[in-house]
Design a protein around this motif. Sequence first.
Motif, PDB file in Angstrom:
ATOM      1  N   ASN A  78      32.791-111.064  57.875  1.00  0.00           N
ATOM      2  CA  ASN A  78      33.452-109.668  58.572  1.00  0.00           C
ATOM      3  C   ASN A  78      34.936-109.536  58.251  1.00  0.00           C
ATOM      4  N   MET A 122      36.803-106.859  56.057  1.00  0.00           N
ATOM      5  CA  MET A 122      38.115-106.203  56.656  1.00  0.00           C
ATOM      6  C   MET A 122      39.337-106.412  55.851  1.00  0.00           C
ATOM      7  N   ASP A 123      39.130-107.113  54.646  1.00  0.00           N
ATOM      8  CA  ASP A 123      40.278-107.210  53.861  1.00  0.00           C
ATOM      9  C   ASP A 123      41.187-108.441  54.177  1.00  0.00           C
ATOM     10  N   LYS A 170      41.853-108.992  57.572  1.00  0.00           N
ATOM     11  CA  LYS A 170      42.867-108.527  58.467  1.00  0.00           C
ATOM     12  C   LYS A 170      41.862-108.428  59.844  1.00  0.00           C
ATOM     13  N   ASN A 223      42.311-107.060  62.796  1.00  0.00           N
ATOM     14  CA  ASN A 223      42.294-105.556  63.101  1.00  0.00           C
ATOM     15  C   ASN A 223      42.390-104.456  62.316  1.00  0.00           C
ATOM     16  N   THR A 224      41.538-103.656  61.931  1.00  0.00           N
ATOM     17  CA  THR A 224      41.765-102.517  60.945  1.00  0.00           C
ATOM     18  C   THR A 224      41.379-101.035  61.535  1.00  0.00           C
ATOM     19  N   THR A 261      32.609 -98.988  65.891  1.00  0.00           N
ATOM     20  CA  THR A 261      33.948 -98.917  65.237  1.00  0.00           C
ATOM     21  C   THR A 261      34.415 -97.547  64.984  1.00  0.00           C
ATOM     22  N   ALA A 282      38.227-101.472  63.725  1.00  0.00           N
ATOM     23  CA  ALA A 282      37.546-102.775  63.777  1.00  0.00           C
ATOM     24  C   ALA A 282      38.185-103.737  64.224  1.00  0.00           C
ATOM     25  N   ASP A 283      37.474-104.542  64.934  1.00  0.00           N
ATOM     26  CA  ASP A 283      38.322-105.816  65.389  1.00  0.00           C
ATOM     27  C   ASP A 283      37.367-107.034  65.205  1.00  0.00           C
ATOM     28  N   VAL A 284      37.500-107.996  64.462  1.00  0.00           N
ATOM     29  CA  VAL A 284      36.734-109.106  64.456  1.00  0.00           C
ATOM     30  C   VAL A 284      36.111-109.746  65.472  1.00  0.00           C
TER      31      VAL A 284
END
Length: 230
Positions: free
Chosen positions: A28, A32-33, A35, A37-38, A124, A130-132
Amino acid sequence: MTGFLHTKFGIPAILAGILTQYALYSINLAIMDFKANTAVSSATPNLVMTGLNVNQSLLVCFILAAVIIAIMYWFFGTELGSALRATGANQEMSKAQGINVNRMKVVGLAISNGLVAVAGALSTQYSGFADVNAGRGSIVIGLAAVIIGEVVGEAIFGKKLNFAGHLIFVVVGAIIYYLVYTLILWLQMNPNLMKLFTAIIVALFLAVPYLRSKSKNSFAKAGKQSKKEA
């Protein structure tokens, strides 16, 4: 992957799920690159729902829930679906009837995890980010939805509650859970105690079927009758 670890390597089901979830944390992050939190802009095209339009989001949720229930009801009426239900009801008897139990486990996990992925995507889009770590504790919410729905459905319809009713009341259970959740916030209780309240709610609804069956037990009735006569 969960089913593969469980059926091919003999890893216990719960541990296999934990291992898969543990690995998905890194996957994940990569999606999300890397990050934690995206943000997801409400202007992003092809969003199914957004928190900026609550009424539309509720309508989308209702339609999706109805479609999923209809598809699940149809699927579990097929030969494959019936074999999956039989495996869940009695694994040893299903194996004796020639059902490939390992295959059914993989199919069941694929369906459930696919639905979880859809729910995560919708969450999301609605929340706008989006938070991991957003999925932590979701298993308790899912358990609460199923248990509350079962208890309420059986309390209303009793033995008349059919399979379609069970599917519908899972959604009803989730709604009831979040109504209670909102009530606790409305009473201005400390939000940091929400996990405690959630555990209490789930425990209460888990206890209801047991207490009900215990009260209907013939031995319990005989004991009450003997006490009255004494």
